[in-house]
Design a protein around this motif. Structure first.
Motif, short mmCIF file in Angstrom:
data_model
loop_
_atom_site.label_atom_id
_atom_site.label_comp_id
_atom_site.label_asym_id
_atom_site.label_seq_id
_atom_site.Cartn_x
_atom_site.Cartn_y
_atom_site.Cartn_z
N GLY A 1 30.85 -43.25 -28.13
CA GLY A 1 29.57 -42.75 -28.94
C GLY A 1 28.49 -42.50 -28.43
O GLY A 1 27.75 -41.75 -28.92
N GLU A 2 28.25 -43.09 -27.24
CA GLU A 2 26.79 -42.71 -26.54
C GLU A 2 26.64 -41.56 -26.08
O GLU A 2 25.46 -40.95 -26.32
N HIS A 3 27.48 -40.89 -25.71
CA HIS A 3 27.40 -39.54 -25.10
C HIS A 3 28.71 -38.71 -25.58
O HIS A 3 29.56 -38.98 -25.69
N VAL A 4 28.41 -37.36 -25.71
CA VAL A 4 29.59 -36.19 -25.80
C VAL A 4 29.38 -35.14 -24.94
O VAL A 4 28.04 -35.08 -24.56
N LEU A 5 30.23 -34.44 -24.27
CA LEU A 5 30.11 -33.38 -23.66
C LEU A 5 30.40 -32.07 -24.74
O LEU A 5 31.23 -32.11 -25.57
N ARG A 6 29.37 -31.08 -24.70
CA ARG A 6 29.43 -30.07 -25.74
C ARG A 6 29.42 -28.73 -24.99
O ARG A 6 28.91 -28.63 -24.05
N ALA A 7 30.28 -27.59 -25.52
CA ALA A 7 30.15 -26.40 -24.91
C ALA A 7 28.67 -25.76 -25.45
O ALA A 7 28.13 -25.90 -26.73
N LYS A 8 28.05 -25.00 -24.72
CA LYS A 8 26.78 -24.33 -25.15
C LYS A 8 26.85 -22.89 -25.50
O LYS A 8 26.88 -22.01 -24.57
N ILE A 9 27.09 -22.75 -26.56
CA ILE A 9 27.50 -21.57 -27.15
C ILE A 9 26.37 -20.90 -28.13
O ILE A 9 25.49 -20.13 -27.63
N ASP A 10 26.37 -21.29 -29.34
CA ASP A 10 25.27 -20.56 -30.19
C ASP A 10 25.14 -21.48 -31.61
O ASP A 10 26.21 -21.53 -32.57
N HIS B 1 43.59 -27.32 -26.19
CA HIS B 1 44.95 -26.70 -26.58
C HIS B 1 44.87 -25.07 -25.92
O HIS B 1 46.22 -25.01 -25.37
N GLY B 2 43.99 -24.26 -25.96
CA GLY B 2 43.95 -23.20 -25.36
C GLY B 2 44.27 -23.22 -23.91
O GLY B 2 44.92 -22.57 -23.19
N GLU C 1 45.04 -22.03 -40.30
CA GLU C 1 43.65 -22.37 -40.12
C GLU C 1 43.17 -22.43 -38.77
O GLU C 1 41.97 -22.60 -38.25
N PHE C 2 43.90 -21.81 -37.81
CA PHE C 2 43.26 -21.84 -36.57
C PHE C 2 42.65 -20.37 -35.99
O PHE C 2 42.25 -20.20 -34.99
N GLU C 3 42.66 -19.69 -37.26
CA GLU C 3 42.28 -18.22 -37.07
C GLU C 3 40.83 -18.19 -36.67
O GLU C 3 40.43 -17.62 -35.77
N ASN C 4 40.13 -19.18 -37.64
CA ASN C 4 38.73 -19.42 -37.16
C ASN C 4 38.28 -20.02 -35.75
O ASN C 4 37.14 -20.09 -35.38
N HIS C 5 39.31 -20.59 -35.12
CA HIS C 5 39.02 -21.49 -33.83
C HIS C 5 39.41 -20.22 -32.68
O HIS C 5 38.96 -20.69 -31.61
N ARG C 6 40.02 -19.22 -33.02
CA ARG C 6 40.54 -18.11 -32.06
C ARG C 6 39.29 -17.64 -31.11
O ARG C 6 39.28 -17.58 -29.85
N PRO C 7 37.91 -17.56 -31.88
CA PRO C 7 36.81 -16.97 -30.95
C PRO C 7 36.38 -17.99 -30.09
O PRO C 7 35.98 -17.59 -28.93
N LEU C 8 36.59 -19.07 -30.44
CA LEU C 8 36.22 -20.32 -29.56
C LEU C 8 37.25 -20.30 -28.29
O LEU C 8 36.64 -20.58 -27.14
N TYR C 9 38.47 -20.36 -28.63
CA TYR C 9 39.52 -20.44 -27.60
C TYR C 9 39.42 -19.09 -26.42
O TYR C 9 39.42 -19.24 -25.46
N ASP C 10 39.04 -18.13 -27.27
CA ASP C 10 38.67 -16.80 -26.27
C ASP C 10 37.47 -17.07 -25.48
O ASP C 10 37.72 -16.43 -24.28
N TRP C 11 36.56 -17.70 -25.73
CA TRP C 11 35.25 -18.14 -24.99
C TRP C 11 35.73 -18.97 -24.12
O TRP C 11 34.95 -18.64 -23.10
N PRO D 1 46.46 -16.16 -22.96
CA PRO D 1 47.39 -15.95 -23.97
C PRO D 1 46.95 -15.23 -25.43
O PRO D 1 45.69 -15.34 -25.43
N ARG D 2 47.79 -14.52 -25.96
CA ARG D 2 47.39 -13.91 -27.08
C ARG D 2 47.78 -14.97 -28.28
O ARG D 2 48.92 -15.36 -28.51
N GLN D 3 46.66 -15.42 -29.20
CA GLN D 3 47.09 -16.07 -30.36
C GLN D 3 47.36 -15.40 -31.53
O GLN D 3 46.71 -14.45 -31.78
N ILE D 4 48.53 -15.78 -32.15
CA ILE D 4 48.92 -15.14 -33.36
C ILE D 4 48.89 -16.19 -34.46
O ILE D 4 49.73 -17.07 -34.32
N GLU D 5 48.48 -15.86 -35.44
CA GLU D 5 48.49 -16.86 -36.62
C GLU D 5 49.41 -16.62 -37.82
O GLU D 5 49.68 -15.32 -38.11
N PHE D 6 50.32 -17.54 -38.29
CA PHE D 6 51.11 -17.17 -39.48
C PHE D 6 50.73 -18.29 -40.48
O PHE D 6 50.35 -19.44 -40.18
#
Ligand code: ATP
Ligand code: MG
Length: 561
Positions: free
Chosen positions: A168-177, A215-216, A232-242, A252-257
């Motif tokens: 819990g002292e540190h984490v690594l984060r992506a620098k997006i927005d 995962h991606g 539920e991963f539809e909203n995560h797709r932009p992150l995986y793409d990034w 890969p192409r992600q397809i949600e069902f």
């Protein structure tokens, strides 16, 4: 495999287009379970889909355990998951992978992003990170550590890996927005520190990748072309793409069902674990559980589950499937192949007073009228028999066509008998019926034209043996046990979901039954030999399904509308 498992749907349309346009030249899917529980019928849908697509397109499907989260009992889960997939009839060949195999690669990728200025070490506490994240309607706030230099980030990240810091002292984060309307893009956490033992990597690592980071990239490393996941991963797709685009690696192409929801069931692994740990069921493979191992123990065939998966198809919108449809797929399969036999679950003795003592006749019985190639067997008939208690009524309503005082009924494969006398004990309970038989009415001889309306099953008292039979009903008494968030789903457990009958009478043919064998007990339903409680001395049968087909009725009614 059934032909319709290769039917078209919105996923195959996307794949066809990708192949036609040359985006991919082959189809490579994967099934990515997290080894934190046993597989359930929802997973079966995903397995059938992923392995089915690989089959349809002559491609490949990997099995990959998403074991990014170090926990204790994973080995048991890994083994059960492999067994269940094989039992369903699918084969990952030599492509068994673990996300933990990629920990080194993922670390390298993370360093790459840090060097690009696209990832940073954050030293806010977990609570602060949550606070800074904002809400769906308010933008988040940037962390004061967000603009650390690349050098400092590289140094801190390496020291995180080397175990210099506490959890819990540190984490690594992506620098997006931090103001993205999609919360998943507000500088998501990629790594956290956890000084924990991993089932495969031991204590090599004390930083573990988050699911969204692993995962991606795991899919990319394996060359997956179509990464199929639930909605539920539809909203995560932009992150995986990034991530994939920033790293510049295979995409890969992600397809949600829509995930499968079944009525009268819970499917979350956390809830299933609660049932197991709380002793509400007798393990992950309790025949009332929606787990694959539970369905297997209950007597389901892999074919019936695969046909069910085909029947429900894939959709883009969440829905709830009636449990009756699963049972329909089962009955359809068992009707064709289950050996029919006679068993009496609630025995009532009858004596045929005009039948000679010490004589046994061997009568012909059909093994399965749906399949003549299954042949016939001999069933012993003698003076003393057992019939089902419910097949006799002393004071019956008008349309009762089974046995009554002075009434006649046909014994399946045997004779027409008449009830002459009811024998009772001192408390007035019926203990036996004295009957006579008509020797001219033997089945299959055509000697007599006598007709009666009812036919009942029976077993010969002297030849029968005793077995235990377990009757199951739905585990929950409401359609959506987890639907009321105010209440604990366990309040809706059906208290009568298991009934154990100790001294049932079985025809001798069943003596050789082996664990897992399935039968139709005439007029009673489908049963299979239980793998857990059957011993050398005693056979235990599970009722797989009743004969009553509620689904066929429902769909007929719907067609009429
Ligand atoms: P739970 O929410 O119960 O913990 P999960 O989705 O986290 O389940 P995983 O082991 O991650 O379980 O699932 C492996 C795969 O199975 C995933 O690709 C997931 O999308 C799929 N899956 C899980 N549940 C269902 C379901 N009900 N219907 C269809 N697919 C499912
Ligand atoms: Mg999951």
């Amino acid at each position: 495999m059934e032909e319709n498992s290769h039917a078209s749907n919105f996923i195959t349309e996307i794949i066809d287009k990708d192949l036609a346009e040359g985006r991919y030249t082959e189809v490579h899917t994967r099934f990515p379970p997290e080894p934190n529980g046993y597989l359930h019928i929802g997973h079966a849908k995903s397995i059938c889909l992923n392995f089915g697509l690989a089959e349809k397109y002559n491609g490949k499907c990997n099995l990959r355990f998403d074991d990014t989260n170090p926990t204790k009992e994973e080995v048991e889960y890994v083994e059960s998951i492999k067994e269940d997939i094989r039992w369903l009839g699918f084969d990952w060949e030599d492509r068994l992978y673990f996300a933990s195999d990629y920990f080194d690669k993922l670390y390298e990728y993370a360093v790459q992003l840090i060097k690009k200025g696209k990832a940073y070490v954050d030293s806010l506490s977990g609570d602060e990170i949550r606070e800074y994240r904002g809400t769906p309607t308010e933008p988040g706030k940037e962390s004061p550590y967000r603009n650390r230099s690349v050098e400092e980030n590289l140094d801190l990240f390496e020291r995180m890996k080397n175990g210099e810091f506490k959890d819990g002292e540190h984490v690594l984060r992506a620098k997006i927005d931090m103001s993205s309307p999609n919360l998943n893009l507000r500088d998501p956490i990629m790594y956290r520190i956890r000084h924990a033992e991993h089932h495969r990597t031991g204590d090599k690592w004390c930083i573990y990748p988050m699911y969204d980071w692993a995962h991606g990239q795991s899919d990319s490393i394996e060359g997956i072309t179509h990464s199929i996941c639930t909605l539920e991963f539809e909203n995560h797709r932009p992150l995986y793409d990034w991530f994939l685009d920033e790293l510049g690696i295979h995409h890969p192409r992600q397809i949600e069902f829509a995930r499968l929801n079944l009525s009268y069931t819970v499917m979350s692994k956390r809830k299933l674990l609660e049932l197991v740990e709380g002793g509400y069921v007798d393990g992950w493979d309790d025949p009332r559980m929606p787990t694959i191992s539970g369905l297997r123990r209950r007597g389901f065939t892999p074919e019936s589950i695969r046909n069910f998966a085909d029947r429900i198809g894939v959709a883009k919108r969440d829905n709830v499937i009636d449990l009756g449809l699963l049972e329909f797929s089962l009955r359809e399969d068992l009707n064709k192949r289950a050996q029919r036999v006679m068993a009496v679950l609630h025995p009532l003795k009858i004596t045929i007073t005009n039948y000679p003592e010490n004589v046994t006749e061997e009568l012909d019985a059909v093994n399965n009228p749906e399949d003549p190639s299954m042949g016939k067997r001999k069933v012993p008939f003698s003076r003393e028999l057992y019939i089902e208690r419910a097949d006799f009524m002393e004071d019956p309503p008008k349309k009762f066509f089974r046995l009554k005082p002075g009434g006649e009924v046909r014994l399946r494969y045997a004779y027409i008998i008449k009830c002459e006398e009811v024998v009772k004990d001192e408390n007035g309970n019926i203990v036996e019926l004295l009957c006579t038989y008509d020797p001219e009415t033997k089945s299959g001889t055509g000697k007599s034209n006598k007709k009666v309306k009812g036919t009942i099953h029976w077993v010969s008292a002297h030849h029968a043996f005793e077995a235990e039979v377990r009757l199951y009903d739905r585990l929950f008494s409401v359609e959506d046990p987890a639907g009321d968030k105010e209440k604990d789903f366990k309040e809706f457990i059906n208290p009568n979901s298991l009934e154990i009958l100790e001294n049932c009478k079985m025809e001798p043919f069943l003596k050789n039954a082996k664990v897992g064998d399935r039968f139709q007990f005439e007029r009673l339903g489908y049963f299979c030999v239980d793998s857990k409680y059957t011993t050398e001395e005693k056979l235990v049968f599970n009722r797989t399904a009743t004969l009553r087909d509620t689904w066929a009725k429902i769909s007929k009614q719907q067609q009429k509308k």
